[in-house]
Design an enzyme around this catalytic site. Sequence first.
Site, PDB file in Angstrom:
ATOM      1  N   ASP A  98      32.369  29.402  31.040  1.00 28.22           N
ATOM      2  CA  ASP A  98      33.365  30.065  31.892  1.00 28.22           C
ATOM      3  C   ASP A  98      32.969  29.903  33.354  1.00 28.22           C
ATOM      4  O   ASP A  98      31.789  30.019  33.692  1.00 28.22           O
ATOM      5  CB  ASP A  98      33.443  31.564  31.584  1.00 28.22           C
ATOM      6  N   ILE A  99      33.966  29.667  34.231  1.00 25.53           N
ATOM      7  CA  ILE A  99      33.716  29.709  35.673  1.00 25.53           C
ATOM      8  C   ILE A  99      33.627  31.182  36.077  1.00 25.53           C
ATOM      9  O   ILE A  99      34.534  31.967  35.775  1.00 25.53           O
ATOM     10  CB  ILE A  99      34.827  29.003  36.456  1.00 25.53           C
TER      11      ILE A  99
ATOM     12  N   ASN B 104      40.873  32.228  42.609  1.00 28.10           N
ATOM     13  CA  ASN B 104      42.297  31.876  42.677  1.00 28.10           C
ATOM     14  C   ASN B 104      43.043  32.774  43.657  1.00 28.10           C
ATOM     15  O   ASN B 104      43.885  32.305  44.431  1.00 28.10           O
ATOM     16  CB  ASN B 104      42.917  32.008  41.282  1.00 28.10           C
TER      17      ASN B 104
ATOM     18  N   HIS C 261      46.449  29.007  44.195  1.00 27.37           N
ATOM     19  CA  HIS C 261      46.451  28.188  42.988  1.00 27.37           C
ATOM     20  C   HIS C 261      46.139  26.712  43.256  1.00 27.37           C
ATOM     21  O   HIS C 261      45.435  26.086  42.443  1.00 27.37           O
ATOM     22  CB  HIS C 261      47.784  28.328  42.250  1.00 27.37           C
TER      23      HIS C 261
ATOM     24  N   ASP D 238      43.162  24.894  41.336  1.00 20.59           N
ATOM     25  CA  ASP D 238      43.318  23.659  40.566  1.00 20.59           C
ATOM     26  C   ASP D 238      42.257  22.634  40.959  1.00 20.59           C
ATOM     27  O   ASP D 238      41.676  21.951  40.100  1.00 20.59           O
ATOM     28  CB  ASP D 238      44.714  23.067  40.788  1.00 20.59           C
TER      29      ASP D 238
ATOM     30  N   GLU E 175      40.078  28.961  32.915  1.00 24.72           N
ATOM     31  CA  GLU E 175      38.783  28.543  33.462  1.00 24.72           C
ATOM     32  C   GLU E 175      37.746  28.383  32.361  1.00 24.72           C
ATOM     33  O   GLU E 175      36.539  28.330  32.620  1.00 24.72           O
ATOM     34  CB  GLU E 175      38.289  29.568  34.484  1.00 24.72           C
TER      35      GLU E 175
END
Length: 302
Positions: A173-174, A181, A186, A190, A217
């Site tokens: 996971d980030i 975000n 967004h 991305d 993520e």
Amino acid sequence: MEAKANILVVDDSPENLQVISAVLKQDYKVKVAINGERALALATSAEPPDLILLDVMMPGMDGYEVCARLKQNPITARIPVLFVSSRDDEEDEARGLSLGAIDYIVKPIRPSIVQARVRNHIELKRSRDLLERLTTQDHLTGISNRRRFDDSLHAEWQRAARTQTPVSLIAIDIDHFKAYNDHYGHPGGDQCLIKVARALAACVTRPTDLVARCGGEEFGCLLPSTDNTGASRLAEQMRAAIEALGLEHAQSPTHRHVTISLGVSTALPQADEPAQALVDMADAALYAAKGAGRNRFVARSR
């Protein structure tokens, strides 16, 4: 310009290998094998064939057994096999096709027929490969998507249960991605996902290993025939690679740059056990890594 396809020609006769290679070498990259063991090794190499031309009658492991083993292995199951044989009985051809071969050519070799059959099957494979990439590739990051990950996990889990070899999984996971975000928007999120995905994918070197974006993520890395020590080593390499990107994360409460948390799980699968057991163990390890402060991995095995 489209790269030349790789053709593997398997025959115990040097004369036959020479004839078929001469027919194909102008348009394709051709490798040869004089027995089944060598054919199986080349099929699982770093540069696997796009098509295999396989003799039926060989000493030791015959072509039928080679084909059966290719189709049983998830790594080689999708490589098209074209039998080449001096036996033209209907039963022989039916047996070859029932094992998963796509075609059957009867000797003696007729160059124009071999060229036409190979060309047609290579074009079919390229079309199938393109369709598969479109349906199993994450549209944003370009790496594999959840569908490819789930299919590969199921296949590798079954294979590991048959061979009694360990399989490992890394859940990734980030850290604090929602905050990233919200702060950078967004489009910025991305770009972060794309850079993280590329860095993770660059950490794996074996063709059997798979890095996929599993949603939002969340990423996953499937490692067949890998013990917990090897998987943990890769997890730390991935963690360091993301930290080294130096992507600013002004809203992270734990680090000024983008980081990841990882959960490593390793198991020796049992035949009646679902692959979800490996996923659940990796998720629990990931949860523990987050609870311990993030930007780290936790490993578990059984």
